[in-house]
Motif scaffolding. Structure first.
Motif, PDB file in Angstrom:
ATOM      1  N   GLU A  18      -6.524 -22.064  22.999  1.00 61.43           N
ATOM      2  CA  GLU A  18      -5.775 -20.484  23.667  1.00 61.43           C
ATOM      3  C   GLU A  18      -4.414 -21.428  24.262  1.00 61.43           C
ATOM      4  OE1 GLU A  18      -7.576 -16.616  21.572  1.00 61.43           O
ATOM      5  OE2 GLU A  18      -7.733 -17.212  24.155  1.00 61.43           O
ATOM      6  N   ALA A  19      -5.095 -21.395  25.534  1.00 61.81           N
ATOM      7  CA  ALA A  19      -3.918 -22.720  26.376  1.00 61.81           C
ATOM      8  C   ALA A  19      -3.510 -23.593  25.823  1.00 61.81           C
ATOM      9  CB  ALA A  19      -4.895 -22.516  27.856  1.00 61.81           C
ATOM     10  N   ALA A  20      -3.520 -24.427  25.381  1.00 63.56           N
ATOM     11  CA  ALA A  20      -2.716 -25.607  24.900  1.00 63.56           C
ATOM     12  C   ALA A  20      -2.043 -25.287  23.025  1.00 63.56           C
ATOM     13  CB  ALA A  20      -4.113 -26.503  24.194  1.00 63.56           C
ATOM     14  N   GLY A  21      -2.529 -24.070  23.041  1.00 62.44           N
ATOM     15  CA  GLY A  21      -1.463 -23.688  22.118  1.00 62.44           C
ATOM     16  C   GLY A  21      -2.213 -23.162  20.594  1.00 62.44           C
ATOM     17  N   PHE A  22      -3.426 -23.059  20.306  1.00 60.38           N
ATOM     18  CA  PHE A  22      -4.035 -23.375  18.975  1.00 60.38           C
ATOM     19  C   PHE A  22      -4.592 -21.385  19.413  1.00 60.38           C
ATOM     20  CE2 PHE A  22      -4.538 -27.983  19.527  1.00 60.38           C
ATOM     21  CZ  PHE A  22      -4.763 -28.193  18.772  1.00 60.38           C
ATOM     22  N   SER A  23      -4.349 -21.334  17.308  1.00 59.33           N
ATOM     23  CA  SER A  23      -4.882 -20.204  17.546  1.00 59.33           C
ATOM     24  C   SER A  23      -6.487 -19.716  17.289  1.00 59.33           C
ATOM     25  CB  SER A  23      -3.538 -19.161  16.855  1.00 59.33           C
ATOM     26  OG  SER A  23      -3.843 -19.676  15.759  1.00 59.33           O
ATOM     27  N   ILE A  24      -7.215 -18.651  17.252  1.00 60.94           N
ATOM     28  CA  ILE A  24      -8.454 -18.530  16.865  1.00 60.94           C
ATOM     29  C   ILE A  24      -8.013 -17.115  16.336  1.00 60.94           C
ATOM     30  CG2 ILE A  24     -10.628 -18.539  17.391  1.00 60.94           C
ATOM     31  CD1 ILE A  24     -10.725 -19.672  19.831  1.00 60.94           C
ATOM     32  N   PRO A  25      -8.072 -17.761  14.751  1.00 61.85           N
ATOM     33  CA  PRO A  25      -8.492 -16.138  14.513  1.00 61.85           C
ATOM     34  C   PRO A  25      -9.225 -15.301  13.924  1.00 61.85           C
ATOM     35  CG  PRO A  25      -8.695 -18.061  12.513  1.00 61.85           C
ATOM     36  CD  PRO A  25      -8.432 -18.406  13.850  1.00 61.85           C
ATOM     37  N   PHE A  26      -8.744 -13.562  13.906  1.00 66.82           N
ATOM     38  CA  PHE A  26     -10.619 -13.259  13.314  1.00 66.82           C
ATOM     39  C   PHE A  26     -10.889 -13.168  12.077  1.00 66.82           C
ATOM     40  CE2 PHE A  26      -6.815 -10.520  14.106  1.00 66.82           C
ATOM     41  CZ  PHE A  26      -5.999  -9.583  13.300  1.00 66.82           C
ATOM     42  N   PRO A  27     -11.663 -12.729  11.031  1.00 66.32           N
ATOM     43  CA  PRO A  27     -11.721 -12.594   9.766  1.00 66.32           C
ATOM     44  C   PRO A  27     -10.539 -11.758   9.480  1.00 66.32           C
ATOM     45  CG  PRO A  27     -13.047 -12.416  10.702  1.00 66.32           C
ATOM     46  CD  PRO A  27     -12.821 -12.602  11.977  1.00 66.32           C
ATOM     47  N   GLN A  28      -9.741 -12.272   7.986  1.00 67.38           N
ATOM     48  CA  GLN A  28      -8.627 -11.142   7.670  1.00 67.38           C
ATOM     49  C   GLN A  28      -8.500 -12.241   6.528  1.00 67.38           C
ATOM     50  OE1 GLN A  28      -4.437 -12.066   9.689  1.00 67.38           O
ATOM     51  NE2 GLN A  28      -5.421 -14.197   9.897  1.00 67.38           N
ATOM     52  N   ARG A  29      -7.974 -10.827   5.225  1.00 67.71           N
ATOM     53  CA  ARG A  29      -6.982 -10.946   4.287  1.00 67.71           C
ATOM     54  C   ARG A  29      -6.265 -10.723   3.783  1.00 67.71           C
ATOM     55  NH1 ARG A  29     -12.602 -10.243   0.086  1.00 67.71           N
ATOM     56  NH2 ARG A  29     -12.805 -11.838   1.271  1.00 67.71           N
ATOM     57  N   ASP A  30      -4.835 -11.694   3.055  1.00 65.34           N
ATOM     58  CA  ASP A  30      -3.737 -12.162   2.781  1.00 65.34           C
ATOM     59  C   ASP A  30      -4.225 -11.054   0.942  1.00 65.34           C
ATOM     60  OD1 ASP A  30      -2.675 -12.403   4.441  1.00 65.34           O
ATOM     61  OD2 ASP A  30      -2.676 -14.392   4.352  1.00 65.34           O
ATOM     62  N   LEU A  31      -3.151  -9.512   0.665  1.00 70.56           N
ATOM     63  CA  LEU A  31      -3.972  -9.285  -0.493  1.00 70.56           C
ATOM     64  C   LEU A  31      -2.177  -9.403  -1.459  1.00 70.56           C
ATOM     65  CD1 LEU A  31      -5.147  -7.738  -2.695  1.00 70.56           C
ATOM     66  CD2 LEU A  31      -4.475  -5.704  -1.864  1.00 70.56           C
ATOM     67  N   HIS A  32      -2.151 -10.364  -2.328  1.00 74.51           N
ATOM     68  CA  HIS A  32      -0.733 -10.059  -3.202  1.00 74.51           C
ATOM     69  C   HIS A  32      -0.823  -9.209  -4.552  1.00 74.51           C
ATOM     70  CE1 HIS A  32       0.292 -13.215   0.006  1.00 74.51           C
ATOM     71  NE2 HIS A  32      -0.356 -13.487  -0.703  1.00 74.51           N
ATOM     72  N   VAL A  33       0.516  -8.123  -4.481  1.00 74.88           N
ATOM     73  CA  VAL A  33       0.642  -7.031  -6.384  1.00 74.88           C
ATOM     74  C   VAL A  33       1.129  -8.004  -7.089  1.00 74.88           C
ATOM     75  CG1 VAL A  33       0.414  -4.970  -6.740  1.00 74.88           C
ATOM     76  CG2 VAL A  33      -0.837  -5.498  -4.110  1.00 74.88           C
ATOM     77  N   ILE A  34       0.698  -8.573  -8.353  1.00 77.48           N
ATOM     78  CA  ILE A  34       2.042  -8.852  -8.974  1.00 77.48           C
ATOM     79  C   ILE A  34       1.900  -8.298 -10.236  1.00 77.48           C
ATOM     80  CG2 ILE A  34       2.352 -10.840 -10.425  1.00 77.48           C
ATOM     81  CD1 ILE A  34       0.661 -12.904  -8.461  1.00 77.48           C
ATOM     82  N   GLU A  35       3.460  -7.712  -9.948  1.00 76.07           N
ATOM     83  CA  GLU A  35       3.655  -6.664 -11.258  1.00 76.07           C
ATOM     84  C   GLU A  35       5.044  -7.198 -12.564  1.00 76.07           C
ATOM     85  OE1 GLU A  35       5.804  -3.112  -9.207  1.00 76.07           O
ATOM     86  OE2 GLU A  35       4.149  -2.628  -8.159  1.00 76.07           O
ATOM     87  N   SER A  36       4.142  -6.980 -13.407  1.00 77.05           N
ATOM     88  CA  SER A  36       4.770  -7.375 -14.452  1.00 77.05           C
ATOM     89  C   SER A  36       5.717  -5.982 -14.984  1.00 77.05           C
ATOM     90  CB  SER A  36       3.887  -7.221 -16.349  1.00 77.05           C
ATOM     91  OG  SER A  36       2.855  -6.361 -16.166  1.00 77.05           O
ATOM     92  N   PRO A  37       6.960  -6.034 -15.819  1.00 72.49           N
ATOM     93  CA  PRO A  37       8.274  -5.762 -16.472  1.00 72.49           C
ATOM     94  C   PRO A  37       7.129  -4.190 -17.418  1.00 72.49           C
ATOM     95  CG  PRO A  37       8.621  -7.419 -16.190  1.00 72.49           C
ATOM     96  CD  PRO A  37       6.946  -7.911 -16.571  1.00 72.49           C
ATOM     97  N   GLU A  38       6.278  -4.172 -17.833  1.00 73.81           N
ATOM     98  CA  GLU A  38       5.594  -3.329 -18.732  1.00 73.81           C
ATOM     99  C   GLU A  38       4.799  -2.377 -17.575  1.00 73.81           C
ATOM    100  OE1 GLU A  38       5.098  -6.231 -19.560  1.00 73.81           O
ATOM    101  OE2 GLU A  38       6.311  -6.419 -21.059  1.00 73.81           O
ATOM    102  N   THR A  39       4.151  -3.398 -16.302  1.00 80.07           N
ATOM    103  CA  THR A  39       3.343  -1.933 -15.296  1.00 80.07           C
ATOM    104  C   THR A  39       4.297  -1.215 -14.965  1.00 80.07           C
ATOM    105  OG1 THR A  39       1.670  -3.895 -15.134  1.00 80.07           O
ATOM    106  CG2 THR A  39       1.994  -2.316 -13.160  1.00 80.07           C
TER     107      THR A  39
END
Length: 322
Positions: free
Chosen positions: A256-277
């Motif tokens: 961390e002092a050298a500039g690296f990041s140690i991430p904690f467990p996470q998850r990105d959620l992407h919602v895709i909508e169609s025109p009908e939806t």
């Protein structure tokens, strides 16, 4: 005649009592001296082997026990022979008793056999840390029946020899060196090559890490939220845990002092909508409203005043008649 028979019986009883008493006294003396000698012989063997470097520490208590029991066997045979029991009959009785005891104590004899195999093949020794089956700890003593262990948190364990022998034995103290793995995860946005080089140099900088074989680092896995790196080096067995704890702490603080990041467990959620939806969502979000109810018509003040005037005019003639 009767007085002669009584005197003979009395003399015979006195002779028998005197002879049996002497045999009993001799047996007691033999037993006491033999018991004392067995203890002294066992202590002498234990003391003689205490500083002997050519004898393994595992064999020292076993040799003392064997000497003690061997002396006691000869003492018992001497006591029985003092009462006139034949030696051949003693051997026959011991053989029959041994067979009966062997059938009754199969589990105990299996522990003895396992103890003998442990002492012969020596997969573990005194002061070695082992893991066998469900038990683990530092070996304190190996006897004919049990193996005594002491856990790192000070708990005493007495494990049957058969349980130790019939399990896969992991001896963590037997080899002079052990491999040390330091695992840490960095972010996907960080430079992987720079992280590998930094972690390798971190492990190599510890004086307890051996130069040969040379430390190395590699990408272990690609996790869900981090790139998992592993740095590997070899240390002396006695330095394993101190080096592991220190390098694990430094891998977090210095990365961390050298500039690296140690991430904690996470998850990105992407919602895709169609025109009908999207249109269906709007329809559900804005339901059709009901038509506003019509308000009842209200009378004006002028109409009310006219109605009241007509009513008053109609009532006046009635009041004049009366």
């Amino acid at each position: 005649m009767i007085e002669t028979d009584v005197s003979k019986i009395t003399v015979m009883l006195k002779e028998f009592a005197l002879g049996f008493g002497m045999d009993l006294l001799g047996a007691i003396v033999i037993l006491a001296v033999g018991w004392w000698f067995a203890g002294r012989a066992s202590a002498l063997v234990r003391h003689s082997l205490k500083n002997a470097k050519f004898v393994d520490a595992t064999l020292k208590p076993l040799a003392a026990s064997i000497v003690r029991y061997a002396v006691l066997v000869f003492v018992i045979i001497a006591v029985l022979s003092n009462f006139g029991v034949e030696t051949t009959s003693i051997i026959a009785v011991l053989g029959a008793a041994g067979l009966a005891i062997g059938l009754a104590l199969q589990g105990t004899l299996s522990n003895i056999a396992a103890g003998v195999m442990i002492l012969i093949l020596r997969p573990l020794k005194i002061d070695e840390f082992i893991e066998a089956g469900s038990v683990s700890g530092t070996v304190v003593e190996i006897s004919l029946f049990t193996t005594l262990l002491k856990t790192p948190d000070g708990v005493f364990i007495s494990a049957p020899n058969s349980q130790i022998w019939n399990s896969a034995i992991k001896n963590y103290s037997r080899n002079p060196t052990r491999r040390l793995d330091i695992k840490v995860g960095i972010s996907y946005d960080d430079d992987v090559d720079a992280g590998l080089e930094f972690l390798k140099n971190l492990v190599a900088s510890d004086p307890r890490v051996l130069k040969d074989p040379e430390p190395m680092s590699f990408v272990a896995t690609l996790g869900e939220s981090s790139v998992d790196l592993t740095a590997r080096g070899w240390v002396a067995t006695a330095d394993f845990w101190p080096a592991f704890f220190d390098l694990t702490r430094k891998s977090k603080t210095e990365l961390e002092a050298a500039g690296f990041s140690i991430p904690f467990p996470q998850r990105d959620l992407h919602v895709i909508e169609s025109p009908e939806t999207a249109s269906a969502t709007k329809t559900v979000a804005k339901p059709a409203g009901k038509a506003p109810a019509k308000k009842p018509a209200t009378r004006s003040r002028a109409t009310t005043a006219k109605t009241a005037t007509k009513t008053t005019a109609a009532k006046k003639p009635t009041e004049s008649k009366s």
